[in-house]
Enzyme design. Structure first.
Site, mmCIF file in Angstrom:
data_model
loop_
_atom_site.group_PDB
_atom_site.id
_atom_site.type_symbol
_atom_site.label_atom_id
_atom_site.label_comp_id
_atom_site.label_asym_id
_atom_site.label_seq_id
_atom_site.Cartn_x
_atom_site.Cartn_y
_atom_site.Cartn_z
ATOM 1 N N ASN A 226 7.568 -8.503 17.107
ATOM 2 C CA ASN A 226 8.005 -9.684 16.373
ATOM 3 C C ASN A 226 9.288 -9.334 15.622
ATOM 4 O O ASN A 226 9.250 -8.656 14.597
ATOM 5 C CB ASN A 226 6.904 -10.136 15.404
ATOM 6 N N PRO A 227 10.435 -9.783 16.138
ATOM 7 C CA PRO A 227 11.715 -9.340 15.579
ATOM 8 C C PRO A 227 11.891 -9.697 14.104
ATOM 9 O O PRO A 227 12.495 -8.939 13.360
ATOM 10 C CB PRO A 227 12.763 -10.066 16.431
ATOM 11 N N GLY B 50 7.406 0.984 10.315
ATOM 12 C CA GLY B 50 7.064 0.904 8.896
ATOM 13 C C GLY B 50 7.813 1.897 8.027
ATOM 14 O O GLY B 50 8.055 1.635 6.854
ATOM 15 N N GLU B 51 8.149 3.042 8.555
ATOM 16 C CA GLU B 51 8.661 4.113 7.703
ATOM 17 C C GLU B 51 10.074 4.540 8.031
ATOM 18 O O GLU B 51 10.799 5.038 7.160
ATOM 19 C CB GLU B 51 7.688 5.304 7.780
ATOM 20 N N LYS C 138 6.776 1.560 19.366
ATOM 21 C CA LYS C 138 6.892 2.624 18.368
ATOM 22 C C LYS C 138 6.824 1.960 16.996
ATOM 23 O O LYS C 138 7.007 0.761 16.873
ATOM 24 C CB LYS C 138 8.217 3.361 18.529
ATOM 25 N N GLY C 139 6.588 2.734 15.978
ATOM 26 C CA GLY C 139 6.414 2.140 14.651
ATOM 27 C C GLY C 139 7.726 1.839 13.963
ATOM 28 O O GLY C 139 8.766 2.416 14.278
ATOM 29 N N GLY D 99 0.837 -1.197 0.000
ATOM 30 C CA GLY D 99 0.000 0.000 0.000
ATOM 31 C C GLY D 99 0.869 1.244 0.000
ATOM 32 O O GLY D 99 0.736 2.098 -0.850
ATOM 33 N N ILE E 191 9.694 -4.534 20.593
ATOM 34 C CA ILE E 191 9.650 -5.223 19.315
ATOM 35 C C ILE E 191 8.702 -6.411 19.449
ATOM 36 O O ILE E 191 9.014 -7.394 20.129
ATOM 37 C CB ILE E 191 11.066 -5.678 18.901
HETATM 38 MO MO1 MOS Z 1 1.881 5.378 5.218
HETATM 39 S S1 MOS Z 1 2.529 6.787 3.914
HETATM 40 O O1 MOS Z 1 1.413 6.286 6.515
HETATM 41 O O2 MOS Z 1 0.915 4.225 4.569
#
Ligand code: MOS
Length: 756
Positions: free
Chosen positions: A644-645, A717-718, A714-715, A250, A642
């Site tokens: 799931n490492p 993904g980015e 904390k996230g 996505g 974490i």
């Molecule tokens: Mo992201 S750009 O917050 O899917």
């Protein structure tokens, strides 16, 4: 009752390490690799028709004619939807009532606002017939000159950037500090437009039954999508059932329902049969968002002791002619470095493109490649190793707000990353290292950061009479492994084994899991799951402790702890009772409770919350041909707990690969005469393939954050993109001595001096 059962406030009572913390593989992994996972476009309800969009080949003007008769004559074509016969909508697609709402092209008129804008939809018995019918429309246009690029129109200061952030922020006396600086640099960097290019294109299968609507479509935000559709069609959200069990990526482009998805629903309405509409790859370069190009000017000054004195970060970005999304590129300079004076500002240009949108690390990715390049240039101007410069100048408290970080392990990221990479004896000057084949070798680094955001989510937990558990939340798995991580959190929240918990997600009729975006999904929906589990166990404890027949009778709420499907008296662990026994005796089939996940406003006003990291890269450059290879990367990241490492590692590596891509590969190339994207396909829009991806390592630095949320998550993904892109760019400079300030760096930018 009190909440002293309290898995909520004291995570020490949770069995972290039993489910949370385990490197489980994706629960749906086997289904995916065997083709058993059913993606949106795999659904073929009876009597389904195929829809194909016809899109504009001009970037501005109007459509003057479409050969609808020719398309309709084609065998198999059932209907052609244009602005003349498109079913009515309850809401104007150009209305905008909140910052998460974007304008759509839903065939409201004959206007063209960008290339690849949908101008008609052909609906047919087969995909082939719909495709051929769309080609037969032979549109004619009245074209106006396209406004393209960062200089394609007058600029203005946007009303806000990102989601409601001020476009200009000034802290301290930047101009004064720059004037007095012992050393200063000024440099301008350019980044290109990038497109999300998820493997799975946006797709929808829509079926109406009266005013009820059934949809299969990928979504990073089911309830928001449901609300948007409900508004457009004037029906109650509860009438809309969206299934989104699997997403083929996505990256932000599926965060909000897009125009083409709505066109699929309109097409189904028009023909009164289920319709499937799948975007072709080139259709994704327009109506479903992108990362806008930027031009960023950085001015940085240091005092005589080498401490940062001023950072000025100005970003010019584009948006569409008809809507407002402003990439907050300069905001990257708000939190990382401890400068007493910081100013950030944005300037925007309206051009004839689709509206830009959130794309993995919006702002941070774009801004950090410029900031980290500039910091590198500043370190070099000071004659200081770029790691030493960063260690000296990173922020101990958030510089503009003055808030302490809720936790921060950045120094440890620098240390562990440098250690693992072997950042020793790096020559200060460029072009000093060669490998055995004579390739120039360079080392670069960058600091990574991403805010630890929380949105809002809800979950429903239940414990059944057989002792098993249920956890429900409409969470989204884009491939990142969310369902696996959530199931792990659910099992711990219910104090059960993973196999004893039925985890349900991925449809709009489950509790709202919020949006899978902003690197906040695990933290937000995970907190909801945790709290729902705690709430249902509190109810169970109430049942047991008030029942004279229970060994837990009279223990009081404070005196019970859940473990392995049983409640134990805290003061006497030999007294315990299973969930099944408690419910059976009470004659209850199932007890349930709900829990919410949301930001804690008090913690947020007291602390700055961010994940941090440090990325290190080695590149080798052919001194004759200028060919660049990234050969090694190490990243060290601190992102709280974490869950799931294995999955976290995979997220971080994916981000780091995008960093390589940002520095060296990705670029949408615009034809400035037509306003069209010339490489709107995966053949010519370069993303790294296996051969481009170096030996890579991501270290997770342990971090306990007691403030960010109940689980300390904390996230991830980015953050992996941030820092990494700059590290690669800085390594290219170190290898070659050529400072390329326009990304992606290309062979021809390196016009290599004759090798020494
Ligand atoms: Mo992201 S750009 O917050 O899917």
């Amino acid at each position: 009752m009190t909440t002293e059962i309290n898995l909520t406030r004291d995570p020490a009572h949770l069995r972290h390490g039993s489910n949370i913390g385990q490197p489980l593989t994706r629960r749906e992994g086997v289904l995916k690799v065997t083709g058993g996972a059913r993606y949106a476009a795999d659904n073929h309800p009876p009597k389904m028709l195929h829809a194909v969009m016809a899109v504009s080949s001009i970037a501005r003007g109007r459509v003057t004619s479409l050969d609808i008769a020719a398309a309709k004559r084609h065998p198999g074509v059932v209907e052609v939807m244009t602005h003349a016969n498109r079913p009515p909508l309850a809401d104007d697609p150009d209305a905008k009532t909140n910052p998460f709402m974007f304008r759509m092209e839903l065939l409201q008129n004959d206007k063209v606002r960008y290339a690849n804008q949908p101008i008609a939809v052909v609906i047919a018995e087969t995909l082939e017939a719909a495709t051929e019918g769309a080609a037969l429309l032979s549109p004619r246009y009245e074209a106006e000159p396209a406004r393209t690029g960062l200089d394609g129109n007058e600029s203005f200061v946007p009303p806000a950037v990102g989601i409601g952030h001020p476009a200009e922020v000034r802290h301290g006396d930047v101009e004064g500090a720059l004037a007095k600086a012992a050393k200063r640099i000024e440099a301008t960097y350019e980044t290109p437009a990038q497109y999300h290019n998820a493997m799975e294109p946006h797709a929808i299968v829509a079926a109406w039954d009266g005013d009820a609507l059934s949809i299969d479509t990928p979504s990073q935000g089911l309830v928001m999508a449901q609300g948007r559709i409900a508004g457009l069609f004037g029906i109650a959200p509860g009438k809309i059932h969206i299934r989104s069990p699997y997403l083929g990526g996505g990256f932000g482009s599926k965060g909000l329902i897009s125009g083409p998805q709505i066109l699929g629903i309109l097409a189904a309405r028009l023909v009164g049969r289920p319709v499937k509409l799948v975007l072709r790859r080139e259709h994704m370069y327009g109506p479903v968002g992108h990362r806008p190009p930027s031009r960023q000017r950085l001015r940085i000054g240091t005092a005589s002791d080498g401490a940062l004195a001023a950072i000025d970060h100005h970003a010019k970005i584009t948006t569409s002619s008809f809507d407002d999304f402003y990439e907050p590129a300069a905001d990257a300079s708000h939190t990382l470095y401890a400068s007493p004076a910081i100013s950030t500002s944005h300037e925007a240009v309206r051009i004839d493109s689709g509206t830009p949108l959130f794309m993995r690390a919006p702002g941070e990715a774009t801004g950090s490649i410029a900031l980290e390049s500039a910091i590198d240039e500043m370190a070099q101007a000071c004659g200081v190793d770029p790691l030493a410069f960063r260690v000296k100048n990173y922020a101990e408290v958030e510089p503009i707000t003055g808030k302490p970080f809720s936790s921060k392990a950045l120094r440890e990221c620098y240390v562990q990353g440098a250690e693992r990479f072997g950042w020793w004896n790096r020559p200060l000057a460029p072009r000093q290292m060669r490998d055995d084949n004579g390739f120039l070798v360079g080392w670069g680094m960058g600091t990574a950061t991403f805010p630890a955001l929380m949105f809002a989510a809800e979950a429903r937990a239940a414990i059944r009479r057989d002792g098993s558990g249920v956890m429900e939340t409409g969470a989204h798995d884009m491939g990142q492994g969310a369902w696996t991580a959530f199931a792990q959190i659910a099992a711990d929240a219910l104090a059960l084994d993973l196999e004893q918990v039925e985890f349900k997600a991925g449809t709009s009729d489950l509790p709202d899991a919020g949006i899978a975006g902003g690197s906040a999904h695990t933290a937000t929906a995970g907190s909801a799951i945790h709290n729902a589990g705690a709430a249902v166990i509190a109810k169970l404890a109430e049942l047991a402790t008030s029942d004279r027949q229970s060994p837990l009778f009279g223990a009081g709420n404070a005196g019970v702890v859940a473990r392995d499907g049983r409640l134990h008296r805290r003061d006497d662990e030999s007294r315990h009772e299973s969930y099944a026994d408690i419910l059976t005796r009470a004659g209850v089939a199932e007890i349930e409770a709900r829990g919410n996940g949301a930001a804690d406003p008090a913690a947020q006003s007291n602390y700055a919350m961010h994940a941090h990291g440090a990325a290190f890269a080695e590149v080798k450059v052919d001194p004759d041909l200028g060919q660049i290879r990234v050969t090694r990367m190490v990243g060290a990241f601190a992102a709280g707990r974490i869950v799931n490492p294995r999955l976290v590692q995979s997220q971080i590596l994916g981000g780091m690969i995008w960093g390589v891509s940002f520095a060296l590969h990705e670029q949408a190339i615009i034809d400035h005469r037509s306003g069209r994207t010339m490489n709107a396909n995966l053949g010519e829009y370069h993303v790294p393939v296996n051969a481009d991806v170096p030996q890579m390592e991501a270290i997770m630095v342990s971090e306990h954050d007691p403030h960010v949320n109940v689980l300390g998550i904390k996230g991830v993904g980015e953050i992996g993109i941030t820092g990494s892109a700059g590290a690669v760019a800085n390594a290219v400079w170190h290898a070659t001595g050529v400072r390329v300030r326009r990304f992606p760096i290309r062979i021809d930018d390196l016009v290599m001096p004759v090798s020494a």
